[in-house]
Design a protein around this motif. Structure first.
Motif, PDB file in Angstrom:
ATOM      1  N   HIS A 165       0.840  -1.201   0.000  1.00 45.74           N
ATOM      2  CA  HIS A 165       0.000   0.000   0.000  1.00 45.74           C
ATOM      3  C   HIS A 165       0.878   1.256   0.000  1.00 45.74           C
ATOM      4  O   HIS A 165       1.645   1.479   0.938  1.00 45.74           O
ATOM      5  N   PRO A 166       0.783   2.083  -1.039  1.00 49.86           N
ATOM      6  CA  PRO A 166       1.649   3.269  -1.131  1.00 49.86           C
ATOM      7  C   PRO A 166       1.413   4.284  -0.021  1.00 49.86           C
ATOM      8  O   PRO A 166       2.279   5.116   0.252  1.00 49.86           O
ATOM      9  N   GLY A 167       0.257   4.203   0.630  1.00 52.56           N
ATOM     10  CA  GLY A 167      -0.078   5.188   1.658  1.00 52.56           C
ATOM     11  C   GLY A 167       0.737   5.066   2.928  1.00 52.56           C
ATOM     12  O   GLY A 167       0.967   6.068   3.616  1.00 52.56           O
ATOM     13  N   HIS A 168       1.177   3.848   3.274  1.00 55.41           N
ATOM     14  CA  HIS A 168       1.938   3.698   4.525  1.00 55.41           C
ATOM     15  C   HIS A 168       3.125   2.744   4.414  1.00 55.41           C
ATOM     16  O   HIS A 168       3.870   2.578   5.372  1.00 55.41           O
ATOM     17  N   ALA A 169       3.290   2.103   3.248  1.00 60.09           N
ATOM     18  CA  ALA A 169       4.412   1.181   3.060  1.00 60.09           C
ATOM     19  C   ALA A 169       5.397   1.778   2.051  1.00 60.09           C
ATOM     20  O   ALA A 169       5.055   1.948   0.878  1.00 60.09           O
ATOM     21  N   PRO A 170       6.608   2.131   2.469  1.00 58.99           N
ATOM     22  CA  PRO A 170       7.575   2.768   1.570  1.00 58.99           C
ATOM     23  C   PRO A 170       7.843   1.990   0.286  1.00 58.99           C
ATOM     24  O   PRO A 170       8.016   2.587  -0.783  1.00 58.99           O
ATOM     25  N   TYR A 171       7.871   0.656   0.369  1.00 55.79           N
ATOM     26  CA  TYR A 171       8.109  -0.127  -0.843  1.00 55.79           C
ATOM     27  C   TYR A 171       6.957   0.013  -1.829  1.00 55.79           C
ATOM     28  O   TYR A 171       7.157   0.004  -3.049  1.00 55.79           O
ATOM     29  N   GLY A 172       5.745   0.147  -1.308  1.00 53.97           N
ATOM     30  CA  GLY A 172       4.602   0.382  -2.180  1.00 53.97           C
ATOM     31  C   GLY A 172       4.663   1.756  -2.822  1.00 53.97           C
ATOM     32  O   GLY A 172       4.322   1.931  -4.002  1.00 53.97           O
ATOM     33  N   GLU A 173       5.112   2.724  -2.039  1.00 55.64           N
ATOM     34  CA  GLU A 173       5.266   4.086  -2.565  1.00 55.64           C
ATOM     35  C   GLU A 173       6.263   4.099  -3.720  1.00 55.64           C
ATOM     36  O   GLU A 173       6.033   4.733  -4.766  1.00 55.64           O
ATOM     37  N   LYS A 174       7.384   3.367  -3.573  1.00 55.95           N
ATOM     38  CA  LYS A 174       8.403   3.346  -4.619  1.00 55.95           C
ATOM     39  C   LYS A 174       7.925   2.557  -5.836  1.00 55.95           C
ATOM     40  O   LYS A 174       8.269   2.897  -6.982  1.00 55.95           O
ATOM     41  N   ALA A 175       7.149   1.490  -5.608  1.00 54.54           N
ATOM     42  CA  ALA A 175       6.590   0.737  -6.730  1.00 54.54           C
ATOM     43  C   ALA A 175       5.672   1.632  -7.556  1.00 54.54           C
ATOM     44  O   ALA A 175       5.732   1.640  -8.797  1.00 54.54           O
ATOM     45  N   LYS A 176       4.846   2.405  -6.868  1.00 55.92           N
ATOM     46  CA  LYS A 176       3.950   3.340  -7.557  1.00 55.92           C
ATOM     47  C   LYS A 176       4.751   4.396  -8.318  1.00 55.92           C
ATOM     48  O   LYS A 176       4.439   4.714  -9.474  1.00 55.92           O
ATOM     49  N   GLN A 177       5.792   4.938  -7.684  1.00 56.06           N
ATOM     50  CA  GLN A 177       6.620   5.958  -8.338  1.00 56.06           C
ATOM     51  C   GLN A 177       7.267   5.410  -9.610  1.00 56.06           C
ATOM     52  O   GLN A 177       7.307   6.088 -10.642  1.00 56.06           O
ATOM     53  N   TYR A 207       1.051   3.362 -14.320  1.00 55.07           N
ATOM     54  CA  TYR A 207       0.344   3.084 -13.070  1.00 55.07           C
ATOM     55  C   TYR A 207      -1.175   3.076 -13.269  1.00 55.07           C
ATOM     56  O   TYR A 207      -1.865   2.137 -12.837  1.00 55.07           O
ATOM     57  N   GLU A 208      -1.709   4.095 -13.904  1.00 56.52           N
ATOM     58  CA  GLU A 208      -3.158   4.182 -14.113  1.00 56.52           C
ATOM     59  C   GLU A 208      -3.643   3.055 -15.018  1.00 56.52           C
ATOM     60  O   GLU A 208      -4.757   2.549 -14.852  1.00 56.52           O
ATOM     61  N   THR A 209      -2.808   2.660 -15.959  1.00 53.27           N
ATOM     62  CA  THR A 209      -3.180   1.573 -16.875  1.00 53.27           C
ATOM     63  C   THR A 209      -3.449   0.279 -16.127  1.00 53.27           C
ATOM     64  O   THR A 209      -4.427  -0.429 -16.403  1.00 53.27           O
ATOM     65  N   PHE A 210      -2.573  -0.037 -15.170  1.00 53.33           N
ATOM     66  CA  PHE A 210      -2.676  -1.312 -14.462  1.00 53.33           C
ATOM     67  C   PHE A 210      -3.422  -1.214 -13.129  1.00 53.33           C
ATOM     68  O   PHE A 210      -3.614  -2.235 -12.457  1.00 53.33           O
ATOM     69  N   LEU A 211      -3.836  -0.011 -12.751  1.00 57.98           N
ATOM     70  CA  LEU A 211      -4.499   0.179 -11.455  1.00 57.98           C
ATOM     71  C   LEU A 211      -5.679  -0.769 -11.233  1.00 57.98           C
ATOM     72  O   LEU A 211      -5.837  -1.301 -10.119  1.00 57.98           O
ATOM     73  N   PRO A 212      -6.535  -1.033 -12.229  1.00 53.73           N
ATOM     74  CA  PRO A 212      -7.659  -1.962 -12.001  1.00 53.73           C
ATOM     75  C   PRO A 212      -7.223  -3.377 -11.620  1.00 53.73           C
ATOM     76  O   PRO A 212      -7.996  -4.129 -11.024  1.00 53.73           O
ATOM     77  N   GLN A 213      -5.978  -3.744 -11.958  1.00 53.40           N
ATOM     78  CA  GLN A 213      -5.492  -5.090 -11.654  1.00 53.40           C
ATOM     79  C   GLN A 213      -4.693  -5.155 -10.356  1.00 53.40           C
ATOM     80  O   GLN A 213      -4.351  -6.247  -9.898  1.00 53.40           O
ATOM     81  N   ILE A 214      -4.402  -4.009  -9.774  1.00 53.50           N
ATOM     82  CA  ILE A 214      -3.520  -3.966  -8.607  1.00 53.50           C
ATOM     83  C   ILE A 214      -4.245  -4.342  -7.316  1.00 53.50           C
ATOM     84  O   ILE A 214      -5.339  -3.849  -7.034  1.00 53.50           O
ATOM     85  N   VAL A 215      -3.620  -5.229  -6.555  1.00 49.10           N
ATOM     86  CA  VAL A 215      -4.066  -5.543  -5.190  1.00 49.10           C
ATOM     87  C   VAL A 215      -2.952  -5.077  -4.254  1.00 49.10           C
ATOM     88  O   VAL A 215      -1.770  -5.226  -4.563  1.00 49.10           O
ATOM     89  N   MET A 216      -3.337  -4.509  -3.126  1.00 50.42           N
ATOM     90  CA  MET A 216      -2.358  -3.895  -2.228  1.00 50.42           C
ATOM     91  C   MET A 216      -2.221  -4.653  -0.915  1.00 50.42           C
ATOM     92  O   MET A 216      -3.213  -4.905  -0.225  1.00 50.42           O
TER      93      MET A 216
END
Length: 251
Positions: free
Chosen positions: A130-142, A150-159
């Motif tokens: 989860h990009p909101g509180h997990a730094p690794y998620g934040e970097k994956a999103k970046q 990111y927006e292209t694959f957002l419907p397939q993303i589970v956090m």
């Protein structure tokens, strides 16, 4: 007389035994457990309780009075914030630079494809922390945003709640592929799996994953906390951390 002396020595060792609780980012689970093992070989009478979770949630727990003695964050800025607030009493110290990888257990996974793996026919779900509180998620999103996907694959993303939880999604088959910490991709439980390969994501696609730690206000009077804090900077500890992909920038 010898029996009495032995009893006194035993009582003395028990009396000097200490215990601390360490909160650490989930990517450290295997690396820090190995460091702990090395430390306790030199300090056998003591006890270290390790609690792993997302760095952001650990920070909020400390702000709300959680009795942690040392805090390890995948985002050094969280340690600096707690230091500015008075919850961390030692100057924030860097312990590693983190890296992220694309990983999957699927038999058709080809690491060399990089982010093109996400668009393969066999991929239905993509896991990130989860990009909101997990730094690794934040970097994956970046990284994905840098590539404009990111927006292209957002419907397939589970956090996942944290990076360890994210890896579990992929291991269990709840997600087909995902972005996890290099340290987890190198962990025995994953490296010995059916597909140990991974794709190392270009670090220029995201902000540096500078990771830091410090002794909390709760642990400020603990000699054991200070000893473990110092042990993290020893050659022995640095060597153990490097096995899991954790290196200091100057290294």
């Amino acid at each position: 007389m010898k029996k009495i002396l032995s009893i006194l020595l035993l009582l003395g060792s028990v009396a000097f035994a200490d215990k601390i609780t360490v909160f650490a980012a989930a990517d450290l689970r295997y690396a820090l457990d190995s460091v702990k093992e090395a430390f306790l070989k030199q300090n056998p009478n003591h006890e270290l309780e390790m609690i792993y979770g997302s760095s952001g949630k650990g920070m909020h727990q400390i702000e709300n009075g959680a009795p942690y003695d040392i805090y390890f964050s995948a985002n050094e800025a969280f340690v600096e914030k707690l230091y500015d607030q008075g919850y961390i009493v030692t100057q924030p110290k860097l312990y590693a630079l983190g890296r992220i990888v694309i990983w999957s257990k699927h038999e058709q996974f080809k690491p060399d494809l990089g982010f093109e793996s996400f668009s393969q026919p066999w991929v239905k779900k993509i896991a990130i922390a989860h990009p909101g509180h997990a730094p690794y998620g934040e970097k994956a999103k970046q990284a994905m945003e840098s590539l404009g996907i990111y927006e292209t694959f957002l419907p397939q993303i589970v956090m996942g709640e944290n990076i360890s939880h994210t890896a579990q999604f992929i291991e269990s088959g709840a997600a087909d592929v995902g972005v996890i910490a290099l340290s987890l991709a190198l962990a025995p439980t994953i490296a010995q799996g059916s597909n140990p390969d991974y794709y190392l994501i270009d670090e220029n696609l995201h902000e540096p994953l500078l990771q830091g730690y410090g002794i909390t206000k709760h642990g400020k009077d603990s000699k054991l906390a200070k000893d473990f804090y110092d042990f993290m900077q020893t050659k022995e500890s640095i060597k153990v951390m490097a096995k899991f992909g954790f290196i200091l920038p100057e290294k």
